[in-house]
Each structure stands twice: as structure tokens, then as C-alpha cells.
Design a protein around this motif. Structure first.
Motif, PDB file in Angstrom:
ATOM      1  N   LEU A 174      -7.703  11.550  53.321  1.00 31.13           N
ATOM      2  CA  LEU A 174      -7.168  11.487  54.683  1.00 31.13           C
ATOM      3  C   LEU A 174      -7.026  10.058  55.225  1.00 31.13           C
ATOM      4  CD1 LEU A 174      -8.679  14.516  56.635  1.00 31.13           C
ATOM      5  CD2 LEU A 174      -6.278  14.075  56.102  1.00 31.13           C
ATOM      6  N   PRO A 175      -8.027   9.172  55.071  1.00 28.51           N
ATOM      7  CA  PRO A 175      -7.837   7.808  55.575  1.00 28.51           C
ATOM      8  C   PRO A 175      -6.657   7.085  54.915  1.00 28.51           C
ATOM      9  CG  PRO A 175     -10.153   8.234  55.200  1.00 28.51           C
ATOM     10  CD  PRO A 175      -9.413   9.392  54.602  1.00 28.51           C
ATOM     11  N   VAL A 176      -6.414   7.362  53.640  1.00 33.23           N
ATOM     12  CA  VAL A 176      -5.271   6.745  52.957  1.00 33.23           C
ATOM     13  C   VAL A 176      -3.960   7.317  53.505  1.00 33.23           C
ATOM     14  CG1 VAL A 176      -4.170   6.331  50.725  1.00 33.23           C
ATOM     15  CG2 VAL A 176      -6.667   6.392  50.885  1.00 33.23           C
ATOM     16  N   ILE A 177      -3.918   8.639  53.666  1.00 38.52           N
ATOM     17  CA  ILE A 177      -2.711   9.287  54.197  1.00 38.52           C
ATOM     18  C   ILE A 177      -2.428   8.807  55.618  1.00 38.52           C
ATOM     19  CG2 ILE A 177      -1.719  11.502  54.892  1.00 38.52           C
ATOM     20  CD1 ILE A 177      -3.373  12.764  52.595  1.00 38.52           C
ATOM     21  N   PHE A 178      -3.474   8.772  56.442  1.00 42.87           N
ATOM     22  CA  PHE A 178      -3.298   8.305  57.812  1.00 42.87           C
ATOM     23  C   PHE A 178      -2.984   6.816  57.856  1.00 42.87           C
ATOM     24  CE2 PHE A 178      -5.322  12.251  59.166  1.00 42.87           C
ATOM     25  CZ  PHE A 178      -4.561  12.547  60.273  1.00 42.87           C
ATOM     26  N   GLY A 179      -3.570   6.075  56.930  1.00 43.58           N
ATOM     27  CA  GLY A 179      -3.269   4.653  56.884  1.00 43.58           C
ATOM     28  C   GLY A 179      -1.798   4.415  56.651  1.00 43.58           C
ATOM     29  N   LEU A 180      -1.222   5.130  55.688  1.00 48.47           N
ATOM     30  CA  LEU A 180       0.177   4.910  55.330  1.00 48.47           C
ATOM     31  C   LEU A 180       1.135   5.493  56.366  1.00 48.47           C
ATOM     32  CD1 LEU A 180       2.173   3.857  53.216  1.00 48.47           C
ATOM     33  CD2 LEU A 180       2.015   6.085  52.081  1.00 48.47           C
ATOM     34  N   PHE A 181       1.085   6.806  56.558  1.00 49.90           N
ATOM     35  CA  PHE A 181       2.053   7.453  57.445  1.00 49.90           C
ATOM     36  C   PHE A 181       1.712   7.224  58.917  1.00 49.90           C
ATOM     37  CE2 PHE A 181       2.296   9.839  53.452  1.00 49.90           C
ATOM     38  CZ  PHE A 181       3.657   9.741  53.203  1.00 49.90           C
ATOM     39  N   GLY A 182       0.413   7.174  59.224  1.00 51.18           N
ATOM     40  CA  GLY A 182       0.020   6.846  60.594  1.00 51.18           C
ATOM     41  C   GLY A 182       0.401   5.419  60.956  1.00 51.18           C
ATOM     42  N   GLY A 183       0.300   4.502  59.997  1.00 51.27           N
ATOM     43  CA  GLY A 183       0.719   3.127  60.241  1.00 51.27           C
ATOM     44  C   GLY A 183       2.191   3.055  60.578  1.00 51.27           C
ATOM     45  N   LEU A 184       2.992   3.858  59.891  1.00 51.09           N
ATOM     46  CA  LEU A 184       4.422   3.931  60.192  1.00 51.09           C
ATOM     47  C   LEU A 184       4.633   4.406  61.631  1.00 51.09           C
ATOM     48  CD1 LEU A 184       7.458   4.094  59.510  1.00 51.09           C
ATOM     49  CD2 LEU A 184       7.004   6.354  58.536  1.00 51.09           C
ATOM     50  N   ILE A 188      -8.369   2.626  61.305  1.00 48.82           N
ATOM     51  CA  ILE A 188      -8.487   3.432  60.086  1.00 48.82           C
ATOM     52  C   ILE A 188      -9.844   3.211  59.423  1.00 48.82           C
ATOM     53  CG2 ILE A 188      -7.635   3.607  57.707  1.00 48.82           C
ATOM     54  CD1 ILE A 188      -6.033   5.223  59.709  1.00 48.82           C
ATOM     55  N   ALA A 189     -10.336   1.979  59.419  1.00 50.28           N
ATOM     56  CA  ALA A 189     -11.636   1.692  58.801  1.00 50.28           C
ATOM     57  C   ALA A 189     -12.744   2.475  59.509  1.00 50.28           C
ATOM     58  CB  ALA A 189     -11.919   0.194  58.853  1.00 50.28           C
ATOM     59  N   CYS A 190     -12.727   2.483  60.842  1.00 53.74           N
ATOM     60  CA  CYS A 190     -13.751   3.229  61.589  1.00 53.74           C
ATOM     61  C   CYS A 190     -13.626   4.727  61.336  1.00 53.74           C
ATOM     62  CB  CYS A 190     -13.624   2.930  63.083  1.00 53.74           C
ATOM     63  SG  CYS A 190     -14.128   1.266  63.553  1.00 53.74           S
ATOM     64  N   TYR A 191     -12.398   5.218  61.329  1.00 54.23           N
ATOM     65  CA  TYR A 191     -12.195   6.640  61.067  1.00 54.23           C
ATOM     66  C   TYR A 191     -12.709   7.016  59.677  1.00 54.23           C
ATOM     67  CZ  TYR A 191      -9.792  10.832  59.540  1.00 54.23           C
ATOM     68  OH  TYR A 191      -9.519  12.061  59.006  1.00 54.23           O
ATOM     69  N   ALA A 192     -12.401   6.183  58.675  1.00 59.98           N
ATOM     70  CA  ALA A 192     -12.823   6.458  57.303  1.00 59.98           C
ATOM     71  C   ALA A 192     -14.349   6.480  57.190  1.00 59.98           C
ATOM     72  CB  ALA A 192     -12.239   5.404  56.359  1.00 59.98           C
ATOM     73  N   ILE A 193     -15.012   5.520  57.808  1.00 62.07           N
ATOM     74  CA  ILE A 193     -16.474   5.482  57.762  1.00 62.07           C
ATOM     75  C   ILE A 193     -17.056   6.748  58.387  1.00 62.07           C
ATOM     76  CG2 ILE A 193     -18.517   4.296  58.659  1.00 62.07           C
ATOM     77  CD1 ILE A 193     -16.864   1.678  58.426  1.00 62.07           C
ATOM     78  N   ALA A 210      -3.604   0.886  52.756  1.00 67.14           N
ATOM     79  CA  ALA A 210      -2.520   1.799  53.118  1.00 67.14           C
ATOM     80  C   ALA A 210      -2.061   1.552  54.550  1.00 67.14           C
ATOM     81  CB  ALA A 210      -2.988   3.248  52.957  1.00 67.14           C
ATOM     82  N   ALA A 211      -2.995   1.219  55.441  1.00 65.69           N
ATOM     83  CA  ALA A 211      -2.640   0.926  56.830  1.00 65.69           C
ATOM     84  C   ALA A 211      -1.734  -0.299  56.916  1.00 65.69           C
ATOM     85  CB  ALA A 211      -3.903   0.714  57.662  1.00 65.69           C
ATOM     86  N   VAL A 212      -2.061  -1.332  56.158  1.00 64.14           N
ATOM     87  CA  VAL A 212      -1.241  -2.550  56.146  1.00 64.14           C
ATOM     88  C   VAL A 212       0.159  -2.232  55.613  1.00 64.14           C
ATOM     89  CG1 VAL A 212      -0.987  -4.854  55.160  1.00 64.14           C
ATOM     90  CG2 VAL A 212      -3.242  -4.066  55.936  1.00 64.14           C
ATOM     91  N   ILE A 213       0.218  -1.462  54.525  1.00 58.86           N
ATOM     92  CA  ILE A 213       1.515  -1.085  53.956  1.00 58.86           C
ATOM     93  C   ILE A 213       2.313  -0.241  54.952  1.00 58.86           C
ATOM     94  CG2 ILE A 213       2.654   0.258  52.143  1.00 58.86           C
ATOM     95  CD1 ILE A 213       0.313  -0.508  50.305  1.00 58.86           C
ATOM     96  N   GLY A 214       1.631   0.714  55.614  1.00 54.70           N
ATOM     97  CA  GLY A 214       2.306   1.555  56.594  1.00 54.70           C
ATOM     98  C   GLY A 214       2.884   0.750  57.743  1.00 54.70           C
ATOM     99  N   CYS A 215       2.154  -0.251  58.208  1.00 60.42           N
ATOM    100  CA  CYS A 215       2.646  -1.092  59.301  1.00 60.42           C
ATOM    101  C   CYS A 215       3.874  -1.897  58.873  1.00 60.42           C
ATOM    102  CB  CYS A 215       1.540  -2.030  59.787  1.00 60.42           C
ATOM    103  SG  CYS A 215       0.204  -1.199  60.686  1.00 60.42           S
ATOM    104  N   HIS A 216       3.843  -2.450  57.669  1.00 59.16           N
ATOM    105  CA  HIS A 216       5.004  -3.188  57.172  1.00 59.16           C
ATOM    106  C   HIS A 216       6.192  -2.253  56.944  1.00 59.16           C
ATOM    107  CE1 HIS A 216       2.169  -6.521  56.450  1.00 59.16           C
ATOM    108  NE2 HIS A 216       3.240  -7.278  56.369  1.00 59.16           N
ATOM    109  N   TRP A 217       5.921  -1.050  56.509  1.00 60.09           N
ATOM    110  CA  TRP A 217       6.969  -0.037  56.342  1.00 60.09           C
ATOM    111  C   TRP A 217       7.624   0.256  57.693  1.00 60.09           C
ATOM    112  CZ3 TRP A 217       5.770   5.757  54.898  1.00 60.09           C
ATOM    113  CH2 TRP A 217       6.988   6.420  54.667  1.00 60.09           C
ATOM    114  N   GLY A 218       6.813   0.447  58.718  1.00 60.45           N
ATOM    115  CA  GLY A 218       7.346   0.714  60.046  1.00 60.45           C
ATOM    116  C   GLY A 218       8.186  -0.439  60.565  1.00 60.45           C
TER     117      GLY A 218
END
Length: 214
Positions: free
Chosen positions: A60-70, A139-144, A192-200
Motif C-alpha cells: 500500500l505505501p508503494v501504491i499510494f506513493g506512486l499513484f497518490g503522488g500523481l 508516505i513515510a509516516c503512513y508506511a511506518i 515511489a512518492a518521488v516518482i509519482g510527483c515527477h509523473w504528475g
């Protein structure tokens, strides 16, 4: 006469400016609400898939990092007002309050929203770097918060879902996660969050330019 005309014009334009600002604020917060709702819907969809694919819980943190970042990057490209991270953290956190023993997912998600909001405000709301760092912290806080019960509260977690259809999901998480894999998945979530933000940003480059975001 010539002195009173500018004063009269100024008197007319001041209420108009206030009304325009108010309308802009309402429009921005409506837009914020729509995107936050999309973020929550993404979480709900993942929850529906978890029953069939338990590993989704761990990812979930990876999924949210990528698509949530977008989602967040597109939102913050449109609206630079305060509250996006804080409101999302509060709503999502409250949705998660019964999902893990001790409410760790809830409290860490809310903390993530507070931390991200502070970072975003401190580094500048028209900075892409600020968006990326803030969302990564969220995302880091959510993952922890998600992984703590799997690693240090395993039996309590399994007991909580003993009579629930989600028991297999809980068991898969407790079997897969340990302190090392927890750290790995937390890092993957941030990446994934960094990638999602750049994707957006890539998808909305013109929007970023119009907003003056660098």
C-alpha cells in the motif's frame, strides 16, 4: 469632482476584489475536496483488492506513493492553499482508526499530514521540491504506521482479525514483514512518492508554468 471619481471607483472595486477572492477560495477548496476524495477512493479500491491479493496490504505505501503522488501533484499544481496534506491525513487517519491494534495507522497518518503540511508551508507552496519532500514525508509516516503492527504487534493483529475475512491479509503481512523488510518497503514507498510527483508534474507541465511553480 476629479478627486472624488477615483475614490468612488476605488470604493466600487474593493468589494469586487473581496468577492473575487472569496469566489476563488471557494473554487480552490472545492477542487481540493475533489482530489482528496479521489485519494480516498484509491484507498478504498486497494482495500477491495486486498481480499483476493493479500500482498496489496504490504504494498500500500508503494501504491499510494506512486499513484497518490500523481494525484497530489496535480492538486497542488492547481491549488496552493494550505490544508491539502492536513485534511487528507485527518480524513484517511480516521478511516484507519480501527484497522490496527492501538490505532497506529490512524495516528501516524494524521502525524504524516501535520508534518507534510509544515514542510510544504516552510519550503514554499510554489516549489515542486516542497511538494515532493512533503508528500514523501506523508508516505513515510503512513508506511511506518501500517508496518508497526505487522512487526511488533503480530499476535494482537492476528487476534483482532481472528473472526474476520481479512485474517489471511493480516497473516500474510505478519509473515512477510520484519524490521529489515519494513525498512525496505518504507524506502520503496518514499521512492515511489518521488516518482509519482515527477509523473504528475510531467503530465501537467503547462499548469505548473501558469502557476509559477518551480
Amino acid at each position: 469632482m476629479s478627486q472624488t471619481e477615483p475614490d468612488t471607483a476605488q470604493g466600487r472595486t474593493a468589494p469586487q476584489e473581496r468577492a473575487r477572492y472569496k469566489n476563488s477560495a471557494v473554487r480552490d477548496y472545492v477542487t481540493m475536496g475533489v482530489f482528496i476524495a479521489l485519494y480516498i477512493v484509491l484507498f478504498m479500491l486497494c482495500g477491495m483488492v486486498m481480499a483476493a491479493v493479500p500482498i496489496i496490504m504490504v504494498l500500500l505505501p508503494v501504491i499510494f506513493g506512486l499513484f497518490g503522488g500523481l494525484v497530489f501533484t496535480v492538486l497542488l499544481g492547481k491549488v496552493q492553499r494550505p490544508g491539502s496534506f492536513l485534511i487528507t491525513g485527518l480524513i484517511l487517519g480516521l478511516c484507519l482508526i480501527t484497522m490496527a491494534p492501538g490505532g497506529s495507522m490512524c495516528y501516524m497518518t494524521i502525524l504524516g499530514g501535520v508534518v507534510a503540511e509544515l514542510i510544504y508551508s516552510r519550503l514554499g507552496r510554489r516549489s515542486f521540491r516542497a511538494m515532493t519532500v512533503a508528500y514523501s514525508a506523508f508516505i513515510a509516516c503512513y508506511a511506518i504506521g501500517e508496518y508497526i503492527p505487522f512487526v511488533w504487534m503480530k499476535q494482537a493483529y492476528l487476534d483482532q482479525y481472528a473472526d474476520n475475512a481479512a485474517l489471511e491479509v493480516a497473516r500474510a503481512g505478519t509473515e512477510l514483514l520484519n524490521p529489515l523488510t519494513m525498512a525496505v518497503f518504507c524506502v520503496l514507498g518514499v521512492v515511489a512518492a518521488v516518482i509519482g510527483c515527477h509523473w504528475g508534474r510531467a503530465l501537467t507541465r503547462k499548469q505548473f508554468k501558469r502557476a509559477g511553480i518551480v
